[in-house]
Design an enzyme around this catalytic site. Structure first.
Site, PDB file in Angstrom:
ATOM      1  N   GLU A  41      37.017  25.374  44.862  1.00 15.97           N
ATOM      2  CA  GLU A  41      38.313  25.939  45.292  1.00 15.97           C
ATOM      3  C   GLU A  41      38.424  25.664  46.795  1.00 15.97           C
ATOM      4  OE1 GLU A  41      38.599  30.231  45.025  1.00 15.97           O
ATOM      5  OE2 GLU A  41      40.781  30.239  45.342  1.00 15.97           O
ATOM      6  N   HIS A  85      42.344  36.958  36.953  1.00 13.76           N
ATOM      7  CA  HIS A  85      41.487  38.100  37.310  1.00 13.76           C
ATOM      8  C   HIS A  85      42.337  39.324  37.024  1.00 13.76           C
ATOM      9  CE1 HIS A  85      38.649  35.499  39.560  1.00 13.76           C
ATOM     10  NE2 HIS A  85      39.726  34.753  39.678  1.00 13.76           N
TER      11      HIS A  85
HETATM   12  N1  HPA Z   1      38.613  32.867  44.011  1.00 15.71           N
HETATM   13  C1  HPA Z   1      37.456  33.522  44.080  1.00 15.71           C
HETATM   14  N2  HPA Z   1      37.342  34.796  43.730  1.00 15.71           N
HETATM   15  C2  HPA Z   1      38.404  35.446  43.292  1.00 15.71           C
HETATM   16  C3  HPA Z   1      39.621  34.818  43.190  1.00 15.71           C
HETATM   17  C4  HPA Z   1      39.741  33.454  43.569  1.00 15.71           C
HETATM   18  O1  HPA Z   1      40.799  32.802  43.517  1.00 15.71           O
HETATM   19  N3  HPA Z   1      40.492  35.747  42.736  1.00 15.71           N
HETATM   20  C5  HPA Z   1      39.802  36.882  42.534  1.00 15.71           C
HETATM   21  N4  HPA Z   1      38.539  36.709  42.888  1.00 15.71           N
HETATM   22 ZN    ZN Z   2      40.062  32.857  40.432  1.00 15.24          ZN
END
Ligand code: HPA
Ligand code: ZN
Length: 345
Positions: free
Chosen positions: A206, A25
């Site tokens: 995640e 990101h």
């Molecule tokens: N997960 C979800 N959204 C995000 C992440 C992440 O690791 N990093 C920046 N936005």
């Molecule tokens: Zn991410």
């Protein structure tokens, strides 16, 4: 060779591997020093008195605790030059880690909702991409991410705002708070992006359950899963990932900082790699999670006892999973094979 010299030789080999980064990101590459510099340039007062105080706040317990501070950090970005400076700083770090190709996520809604125009964001990033190509030899693409805590209508409006710049964007993604915002919430906007010829990825698994990975695949029809580490809880899903060579862009240091795994030695990347999943290593938000590509690679190789051949496989997977032409892929693979032959791996 002693164990220490063998270890040093392996680390050197890993650092020198040509590699692609597919999960970064760009707003997560903003180092505290640059946040302060941009705040001063733009007359913005931060709620932290110093760089050290800001860095000291980087103690996260989960994804949301990180996102709150990450969006605050991104609020210093206003002018095209700010986006250029941020991306150029990332490209220099990536180049130092032998990243030869990068696909950058950016979060336009974080900026457009503060009155920054879509064109300001994209033109600044695109100018840095051009300079990275000519000055550093680093190729790159942009992936526009929709914030999943906002509505699908907001995502549809964002895609519409990006229409004049579609030739600068390789694909769309989905990020931000995962649990409670399943992929299917964005079915229509992903279908629309697909119609427009954009490539599709989404964060899934995640913190969220394997069901979110299934719906990212079956409803959104994504071509890569970002993170995806929770897939290990579902053998049928793992089987699907292996047989289809569906890439997972895994971010080991991020997973530790956000407490997805307690210790890097408990990370499931090695298990999935050995099962034949197309896993890749990435930095996610390197300014916040304690490391760019090579720090992720070296820490993971050491903690999970990966061999030189396995490290090379991870680099090969990164090119397999990249949104590039077959000719570009063949070129990168030849470079990777040449590199490892010279080092006898
Ligand atoms: N997960 C979800 N959204 C995000 C992440 C992440 O690791 N990093 C920046 N936005
Ligand atoms: Zn991410």
């Amino acid at each position: 060779m002693t164990d220490t010299t063998r270890q040093a030789a392996l680390e050197n080999f890993v650092r020198g591997l040509p590699k692609a980064e597919l999960h970064i990101h760009i707003e997560g590459s903003l180092e505290p020093e640059l946040i302060f510099e941009l705040a001063q340039r733009n007359g913005i007062t931060l709620s932290y008195p110093s760089v050290d105080a800001l860095r000291a706040a980087y103690a996260f317990t989960d994804l949301q605790s990180f996102l709150d501070i990450y969006y605050a950090g991104a609020s210093v970005l206003l002018a095209e030059q700010d986006f250029f400076d941020m991306a150029m700083a990332y490209f220099r770090r990536a180049h130092a880690d032998n990243v030869v190709h990068a696909e950058l996520f950016f979060d336009p809604q974080t900026h457009t909702e503060r009155g920054v125009a879509m064109g300001t964001v994209i033109n600044g990033l695109a100018r840095a991409q051009e300079q990275a190509r000519t000055e550093l030899g680093v190729e790159s693409g942009l992936i526009l991410c929709f914030l999943r805590h906002l509505s699908e209508q907001d995502a549809l409006d964002t895609l519409e705002q990006a229409r004049p710049y579609l030739d600068r964007i390789v694909g769309v993604g989905l990020d931000s708070s995962e649990v409670g915002h399943p992929p299917e919430k964005f079915a229509r906007v992903f279908a629309k992006a697909r119609e427009l010829g954009l490539r599709l990825v989404a964060h899934a698994g995640e913190e969220g359950p394997p069901e979110y990975v299934w719906s990212a695949l079956d409803v959104l029809k994504v071509e890569r899963i970002d993170h995806g580490v929770q897939s290990i809880r579902d053998p049928r899903l793992l089987d699907r990932l292996v047989t289809t060579r569906m890439p997972l862009t895994v971010c080991p240091l991020s997973n530790i900082k956000l407490c997805v795994f307690k210790h890097l030695s408990e990370h499931n990347l090695a298990d999935m790699l050995r099962m034949g999943v197309c896993v890749t290593i990435n930095s996610d938000d390197p300014a916040y999670f304690g490391g760019y590509m090579n720090q992720n690679f070296v820490a993971t190789v050491n903690a999970l006892d990966l061999s030189a051949a396995e490290a090379k496989q991870l680099a090969a997977n990164s090119f397999e999973a990249s949104f590039i032409t077959p000719e570009q892929r063949a070129g990168y693979m030849a470079r990777l094979n040449q590199y490892s032959q010279n080092l006898g791996a």
